[in-house]
Design a protein around this motif. Structure first.
Motif, PDB file in Angstrom:
ATOM      1  N   THR A   2       0.830  -1.198   0.000  1.00 56.23           N
ATOM      2  CA  THR A   2       0.000   0.000   0.000  1.00 56.23           C
ATOM      3  C   THR A   2       0.868   1.251   0.000  1.00 56.23           C
ATOM      4  O   THR A   2       1.848   1.342   0.736  1.00 56.23           O
ATOM      5  N   LEU A   3       0.484   2.216  -0.819  1.00 55.18           N
ATOM      6  CA  LEU A   3       1.215   3.480  -0.847  1.00 55.18           C
ATOM      7  C   LEU A   3       0.956   4.250   0.441  1.00 55.18           C
ATOM      8  O   LEU A   3      -0.119   4.128   1.038  1.00 55.18           O
ATOM      9  N   PRO A   4       1.904   5.075   0.886  1.00 59.40           N
ATOM     10  CA  PRO A   4       1.680   5.875   2.099  1.00 59.40           C
ATOM     11  C   PRO A   4       0.574   6.896   1.871  1.00 59.40           C
ATOM     12  O   PRO A   4       0.375   7.364   0.744  1.00 59.40           O
ATOM     13  N   TYR A 221       8.422   6.126  -7.295  1.00 54.42           N
ATOM     14  CA  TYR A 221       7.177   5.345  -7.229  1.00 54.42           C
ATOM     15  C   TYR A 221       7.480   3.931  -6.738  1.00 54.42           C
ATOM     16  O   TYR A 221       6.742   3.376  -5.912  1.00 54.42           O
ATOM     17  N   ALA A 222       8.588   3.374  -7.206  1.00 56.29           N
ATOM     18  CA  ALA A 222       8.967   2.017  -6.806  1.00 56.29           C
ATOM     19  C   ALA A 222       9.216   1.917  -5.311  1.00 56.29           C
ATOM     20  O   ALA A 222       8.767   0.969  -4.658  1.00 56.29           O
ATOM     21  N   VAL A 223       9.901   2.912  -4.735  1.00 54.96           N
ATOM     22  CA  VAL A 223      10.195   2.832  -3.299  1.00 54.96           C
ATOM     23  C   VAL A 223       9.008   3.262  -2.450  1.00 54.96           C
ATOM     24  O   VAL A 223       8.875   2.838  -1.304  1.00 54.96           O
ATOM     25  N   LYS A 261       0.396  14.147  -5.805  1.00 56.29           N
ATOM     26  CA  LYS A 261      -0.989  14.613  -5.897  1.00 56.29           C
ATOM     27  C   LYS A 261      -1.824  13.636  -6.715  1.00 56.29           C
ATOM     28  O   LYS A 261      -2.961  13.304  -6.355  1.00 56.29           O
ATOM     29  N   GLY A 262      -1.266  13.163  -7.821  1.00 63.39           N
ATOM     30  CA  GLY A 262      -1.966  12.208  -8.669  1.00 63.39           C
ATOM     31  C   GLY A 262      -2.212  10.879  -7.994  1.00 63.39           C
ATOM     32  O   GLY A 262      -3.149  10.152  -8.346  1.00 63.39           O
ATOM     33  N   LEU A 263      -1.378  10.553  -7.022  1.00 63.95           N
ATOM     34  CA  LEU A 263      -1.525   9.304  -6.274  1.00 63.95           C
ATOM     35  C   LEU A 263      -2.410   9.466  -5.042  1.00 63.95           C
ATOM     36  O   LEU A 263      -2.631   8.508  -4.309  1.00 63.95           O
TER      37      LEU A 263
END
Length: 301
Positions: A2-4, A221-223, A261-263
């Motif tokens: 999951t992204l932060p 994005y990968a990290v 912002k896009g994420l």
């Protein structure tokens, strides 16, 4: 993974962005105004100066004047790079909120950069960390060449992890992992973060990626997917590395903000204010921003 939900940006342009600027030193008042603009844009961490010998880094010769000349905004941490005890004492006198030390994962780069081996550099930091602790100051650690070295080529993730662990064990609250020459790709970045996070808690890691090969955003994005939630970036993409020929600047803060912002990831930073700041500082330096987002959106001043 999951992204932060939120990311803390560590703004590097006043120090890493300006330290290698060629020609006449950037005026102190310009540096102070840059820091002021960044704070007003919502930056919570700004590396404002570097207390190094002006003989080696002339652009940072006014570090004390910059640190004492800025208006301290509530909630903003003003940091300074301090490679040795003398630098630390000067930073303390100038009332830096926190300081940073820098090492490398590459033996050859360490020799070229600070004229000693990796192990010797870590030994030199011990008294700096001890003095900073005694003064109640937090210390950040930087590791250079985490995804490649201009002299050694590819760097094993285990080497990066060993240096990061040494800095963390020494007392650094956060370890910034630098792709100094920007050669990394997403898979290599993931493997490096995986190795380092086995030795240092993920929440204590930051990504400091340069965009020489146009891979910085992809690597970030990968990290982010791996759990990193602190990113170093430089407004207008300012900066570079004098020991890495051809290396362009840090990833542009504007481009990182647009990605986040896009994420749907919160930063608390005003993108347009950063774009305007990027146009202002590059005009002062006689050029235009290298940020793709800044060039696409434009300045509203």
């Amino acid at each position: 993974m999951t992204l932060p939900s939120s990311v803390r940006l560590f703004e590097m342009s006043p120090r890493d962005g300006l330290q290698n600027e060629p020609g006449t030193p950037v005026p102190t008042r310009t540096k102070i105004e840059l820091i002021e603009r960044l704070a007003k844009a919502g930056m919570s961490h700004i590396e404002a100066a570097s207390f190094v010998s002006p003989k080696w880094v002339p652009q940072m010769g006014d570090a004390s004047e910059v640190m004492t000349g800025i208006s301290r905004h509530s909630g903003v941490v003003y940091s300074a790079l301090t490679p040795n005890l003398k630098g630390l004492e000067n930073a303390l006198e100038a009332k830096a909120d926190e300081v940073a030390v820098f090492g490398a994962a590459s033996e050859a780069f360490s020799q070229k950069n600070i004229n000693c081996s990796v192990s010797e550099s870590l030994e030199r930091f011990e008294p700096v960390l001890a003095r900073a602790r005694g003064a109640g100051l937090r210390v950040r650690g930087y590791v250079s060449c985490v995804l490649g070295c201009p002299y050694e080529g590819e760097i094993a993730p285990t080497k990066v992890a060993a240096v990061a662990k040494a800095l963390y064990d020494m007392g650094c609250y956060e370890i910034s992992l630098g792709d100094t020459i920007g050669v990394g790709t997403p898979l290599a970045a993931k493997r490096m973060i995986d190795a380092v996070s086995r030795e240092v808690p993920m929440e204590c890691l930051a990504a400091h990626f340069h965009d020489t090969y146009g891979q910085a955003l992809a690597n970030l994005y990968a990290v982010l997917e791996e759990g990193v939630s602190v990113i170093d970036a430089s407004t207008a993409g300012l900066g570079g590395c004098p020991y890495a020929k051809g290396a362009s600047g840090n990833v542009a803060t504007e481009d990182v903000l647009y990605l986040l912002k896009g994420l749907g990831i919160e930063t608390g930073i005003d993108l347009q204010a950063v774009i305007d700041t990027g146009y202002w500082i590059t005009a002062e330096l006689g050029r235009t921003p290298s940020s793709k987002v800044a060039l696409a959106i434009g300045c509203r001043q």
